[in-house]
Scaffold this motif. Structure first.
Motif, PDB file in Angstrom:
ATOM      1  N   GLY A  77       0.807  -1.216   0.000  1.00  0.00           N
ATOM      2  CA  GLY A  77       0.000   0.000   0.000  1.00  0.00           C
ATOM      3  C   GLY A  77       0.839   1.264   0.000  1.00  0.00           C
ATOM      4  N   TRP A  81       1.082   5.146  -1.948  1.00  0.00           N
ATOM      5  CA  TRP A  81       1.032   6.413  -1.223  1.00  0.00           C
ATOM      6  C   TRP A  81       2.255   7.280  -1.528  1.00  0.00           C
ATOM      7  CZ3 TRP A  81      -2.382   9.321   1.128  1.00  0.00           C
ATOM      8  CH2 TRP A  81      -1.938  10.378   1.929  1.00  0.00           C
ATOM      9  N   THR A 192      -6.917   6.485   5.077  1.00  0.00           N
ATOM     10  CA  THR A 192      -6.880   5.490   4.011  1.00  0.00           C
ATOM     11  C   THR A 192      -6.316   4.188   4.577  1.00  0.00           C
ATOM     12  OG1 THR A 192      -6.456   7.244   2.395  1.00  0.00           O
ATOM     13  CG2 THR A 192      -6.030   4.992   1.680  1.00  0.00           C
ATOM     14  N   PRO A 193      -6.957   3.059   4.338  1.00  0.00           N
ATOM     15  CA  PRO A 193      -6.450   1.780   4.881  1.00  0.00           C
ATOM     16  C   PRO A 193      -5.123   1.353   4.242  1.00  0.00           C
ATOM     17  CG  PRO A 193      -8.774   1.634   4.318  1.00  0.00           C
ATOM     18  CD  PRO A 193      -8.270   2.904   3.708  1.00  0.00           C
ATOM     19  N   ILE A 198      -8.831  -2.630   6.515  1.00  0.00           N
ATOM     20  CA  ILE A 198     -10.186  -2.086   6.459  1.00  0.00           C
ATOM     21  C   ILE A 198     -11.223  -3.092   6.960  1.00  0.00           C
ATOM     22  CG2 ILE A 198     -10.732  -2.861   4.114  1.00  0.00           C
ATOM     23  CD1 ILE A 198     -12.075  -0.122   3.681  1.00  0.00           C
ATOM     24  N   THR A 211     -14.399   2.976   1.356  1.00  0.00           N
ATOM     25  CA  THR A 211     -14.034   2.418   0.054  1.00  0.00           C
ATOM     26  C   THR A 211     -14.347   3.370  -1.096  1.00  0.00           C
ATOM     27  OG1 THR A 211     -16.185   1.279  -0.065  1.00  0.00           O
ATOM     28  CG2 THR A 211     -14.311   0.030   0.813  1.00  0.00           C
ATOM     29  N   ASN A 213     -13.035   6.261  -1.209  1.00  0.00           N
ATOM     30  CA  ASN A 213     -11.790   7.021  -1.326  1.00  0.00           C
ATOM     31  C   ASN A 213     -11.045   6.602  -2.600  1.00  0.00           C
ATOM     32  OD1 ASN A 213      -9.219   8.106  -1.098  1.00  0.00           O
ATOM     33  ND2 ASN A 213      -8.931   7.492   1.028  1.00  0.00           N
ATOM     34  N   TYR A 216      -7.825   4.751  -1.995  1.00  0.00           N
ATOM     35  CA  TYR A 216      -8.021   3.381  -1.528  1.00  0.00           C
ATOM     36  C   TYR A 216      -8.173   2.419  -2.696  1.00  0.00           C
ATOM     37  CZ  TYR A 216     -10.475  -0.748   0.099  1.00  0.00           C
ATOM     38  OH  TYR A 216     -10.847  -2.052   0.303  1.00  0.00           O
ATOM     39  N   TYR A 217      -8.875   2.853  -3.733  1.00  0.00           N
ATOM     40  CA  TYR A 217      -9.077   1.985  -4.900  1.00  0.00           C
ATOM     41  C   TYR A 217      -7.743   1.577  -5.518  1.00  0.00           C
ATOM     42  CZ  TYR A 217     -10.301   0.550  -9.651  1.00  0.00           C
ATOM     43  OH  TYR A 217     -10.407  -0.153 -10.839  1.00  0.00           O
ATOM     44  N   GLN A 220      -5.827  -0.768  -2.977  1.00  0.00           N
ATOM     45  CA  GLN A 220      -6.378  -2.110  -2.964  1.00  0.00           C
ATOM     46  C   GLN A 220      -6.077  -2.829  -4.273  1.00  0.00           C
ATOM     47  OE1 GLN A 220      -7.506  -3.482  -0.333  1.00  0.00           O
ATOM     48  NE2 GLN A 220      -7.994  -5.452  -1.284  1.00  0.00           N
ATOM     49  N   SER A 238     -15.770   0.497  -5.593  1.00  0.00           N
ATOM     50  CA  SER A 238     -14.693   1.481  -5.505  1.00  0.00           C
ATOM     51  C   SER A 238     -14.315   2.003  -6.887  1.00  0.00           C
ATOM     52  CB  SER A 238     -13.461   0.853  -4.833  1.00  0.00           C
ATOM     53  OG  SER A 238     -13.743   0.479  -3.504  1.00  0.00           O
TER      54      SER A 238
END
Length: 268
Positions: A77, A81, A192-193, A198, A211, A213, A216-217, A220, A238
């Motif tokens: 993840g 970011w 954001t996870p 999540i 979801t 966000n 997040y899409y 994930q 998402s």
């Protein structure tokens, strides 16, 4: 509205060489200021990853998420970011940073957000090298599922450019815009996870809201390519929100860029 979209797309496609040249110049300029050069492109994200792993993995004793070691899950993840976050924060300042060029010559201003994203793309590839090495040490090797990363990376690029089109103009209208973006990004990292799972929220309305966000899409999606292999359509909810928000941002950002294209000098 459609006139502004055509204007932005045409200006970017016609100035691809200029976009690459500016991105390359900015990248080399950053390295020129440091004796270690490219080393920091690898060291900075590696240090941050290890810091987050120490705090959330070691101190809070998170060994794994499901069957996936926590370090790998987190890195899957964080690699997103570390690309999107600087694209958004620096993209917000894209026009203001080049104001000296804009005032001296006729310049296609709408290409500036794309130059920022292209520059950060190099840092992303550096972090991907670190990710591949770490994954290999844990026995996770690239598979054909990783081809999906091309789609999700394209999603990240389009989203970052779309948002930057808007914020770069707003930053010219009000300098507080960038400070607001920086504050929101710090908050968004924890909302954001990325550092937490999540699934801990259950399957209620709060999870549905999280979801939506757009970041997040993409996060994930990257993790799906690395670990879960469910496919793009498994995240249709998402996906719908992502492309809906992204298209709205792109249309609005294009409108703002087109509306103020001849007024940036007056906004200094």
């Amino acid at each position: 509205m459609f006139t502004s979209v055509r204007y932005v797309i045409r200006e970017n496609t016609q100035n691809m060489y200029r976009i690459f040249s500016i991105a390359k110049y900015e990248l080399l300029a950053d390295m020129r200021d440091s004796k270690l050069g490219w080393f920091w492109n690898f060291a900075n994200p590696a240090i941050q990853v290890m810091t987050y792993w120490f705090v959330f993995g070691y101190v809070f004793n998170r060994k794994s998420v499901g069957h996936i070691p926590y370090l790998l899950w987190m890195l899957g993840g964080m690699v997103v970011w570390f690309f999107i976050s600087p694209c958004i924060t620096d993209g917000c300042n894209a026009v203001f940073k080049k104001i000296d060029v804009i005032t001296k010559m006729k310049f296609p201003v709408s290409v500036l957000p794309m130059t920022v994203v292209l520059q950060k793309l190099f840092d992303h590839f550096c972090l991907m090298i670190i990710l591949i090495v770490v994954f290999a040490l844990y026995g996770y090797y690239p598979t054909w599922h990783w081809i999906g990363l091309i789609y999700y990376l394209l999603c990240a690029i389009i989203f970052a450019v779309s948002l930057s089109l808007t914020t770069s103009v707003l930053n010219m209208l009000a300098r507080d815009t960038r400070k607001l973006i920086l504050a929101c990004m710090r908050l968004l990292l924890y909302l954001t996870p990325i550092l937490w799972d999540i699934d801990k929220l259950g399957h209620g309305r709060l999870m549905k809201l999280m979801t939506c966000n757009p970041i997040y899409y993409v996060v994930q999606g990257f993790r799906d390519c690395f670990f879960y292999h469910k496919g793009i359509m498994a995240y249709s909810w998402s996906m719908g929100w992502f492309w809906g928000i992204t298209l709205v941002l792109f249309f609005f950002g294009s409108y703002m860029m087109y509306k103020f294209k001849t007024r940036f000098i007056d906004l200094i």
